[in-house]
Design a protein around this motif. Sequence first.
Motif, mmCIF file in Angstrom:
data_model
loop_
_atom_site.group_PDB
_atom_site.id
_atom_site.type_symbol
_atom_site.label_atom_id
_atom_site.label_comp_id
_atom_site.label_asym_id
_atom_site.label_seq_id
_atom_site.Cartn_x
_atom_site.Cartn_y
_atom_site.Cartn_z
ATOM 1 N N TRP A 214 1.539 6.118 -4.190
ATOM 2 C CA TRP A 214 0.449 6.623 -3.347
ATOM 3 C C TRP A 214 0.000 5.599 -2.313
ATOM 4 O O TRP A 214 -0.872 5.852 -1.508
ATOM 5 N N TYR A 215 0.601 4.442 -2.275
ATOM 6 C CA TYR A 215 0.072 3.240 -1.635
ATOM 7 C C TYR A 215 -0.289 3.428 -0.156
ATOM 8 O O TYR A 215 0.426 4.114 0.588
ATOM 9 N N PRO A 216 -1.358 2.754 0.289
ATOM 10 C CA PRO A 216 -1.706 2.769 1.718
ATOM 11 C C PRO A 216 -0.644 2.043 2.547
ATOM 12 O O PRO A 216 0.111 1.213 2.031
ATOM 13 N N ARG A 217 -0.611 2.334 3.829
ATOM 14 C CA ARG A 217 0.434 1.801 4.703
ATOM 15 C C ARG A 217 0.518 0.276 4.710
ATOM 16 O O ARG A 217 1.626 -0.282 4.676
ATOM 17 N N PRO A 218 -0.615 -0.443 4.776
ATOM 18 C CA PRO A 218 -0.499 -1.920 4.772
ATOM 19 C C PRO A 218 0.191 -2.455 3.517
ATOM 20 O O PRO A 218 0.987 -3.395 3.593
ATOM 21 N N PHE A 219 -0.096 -1.831 2.371
ATOM 22 C CA PHE A 219 0.538 -2.285 1.134
ATOM 23 C C PHE A 219 2.023 -1.932 1.128
ATOM 24 O O PHE A 219 2.858 -2.700 0.646
ATOM 25 N N GLN A 220 2.378 -0.777 1.672
ATOM 26 C CA GLN A 220 3.784 -0.403 1.764
ATOM 27 C C GLN A 220 4.551 -1.381 2.645
ATOM 28 O O GLN A 220 5.675 -1.790 2.315
ATOM 29 N N PHE A 273 -4.061 -0.141 -9.536
ATOM 30 C CA PHE A 273 -3.821 0.071 -8.102
ATOM 31 C C PHE A 273 -2.332 0.251 -7.832
ATOM 32 O O PHE A 273 -1.930 1.119 -7.049
#
Length: 296
Positions: A214-220, A273
């Motif tokens: 589900w990760y947000p773009r910065p984490f991806q 997370f």
Amino acid sequence: MWSIDAFMDLAVGDGSAAGTWLARTGFSLACLIKIAIESKRDYSGYYEPTTYLYFKVRARHLKHRQRMPTKLHYRVFLAARLLFSTALLLGTAPRFAALGLAFCFAFEGFIHFKFHVNFFTLLACCFVFSPDMPTLWDPMVKILTGDPQSALDIVRSAHGSRFCQSAVALTLGALYIGGARRKLNAPFVSGMVVISILRFTLAEAPRRHHFDGWYPRPFQAWTARIQPGDKIVKAAMTSVIGLEAVLPLMLLVPGAWPYALGIGVLMHAAFTFMFPGTLTAFSVATVSAYFCFMPV
């Protein structure tokens, strides 16, 4: 001077059961969260012949597992877990409910071995021996009528044998120390294990709804950029191992217990997370077990 009698009194003698009450309530909530996640992701088809897991489990245990649970079997299984989890949360026949959960989780672990399911099985077994404690309704009624102090007093009034409390504490200690020992290897310390899982999760997210991803773009973007062996990754992995080895000792020291609780919450929040679907229920159950160490 310590003696065997003093140690036995501390481990299994009578005392406050407030921590046990909180731990049991948190564990019950974790069981309900696990059911909600599995229902949302339609795990009723978890062992259908069209899934990879079906063939994986049969290939490993062909002799003993010729017949896998169908959708109907799994839905009945979830309904039983829901009944037992709710009863344990409310404090209705809690020992019987804990025993029912222990059988459910043991069956789940027998079909498909998973470490967190074994942890749930052991915790449920511990709560079979919980002392008589207030039901959830008693403090909730006080809270709803605007008297939180009386609700706190009801929880504090819980009293009984410390055997269940000691068993939960021992289970948690074994989980952490065993986990630290298992992670103490080059692939984990370098970050290769976690990075590989994260990248696989991201790659599979569009195709498999039961993965996290589900990760947000910065984490991806960060996950795609980092490499095993990077300093920040090695520092994070080493910190996890160190914390898991030290936390059981910190929980034993009354003055350090609040700090251990705070560190544990932050550590498990990070775990959740990264893998919310897999580790949310596990993290809630684990942190709830901290209350068995709570100084009174």
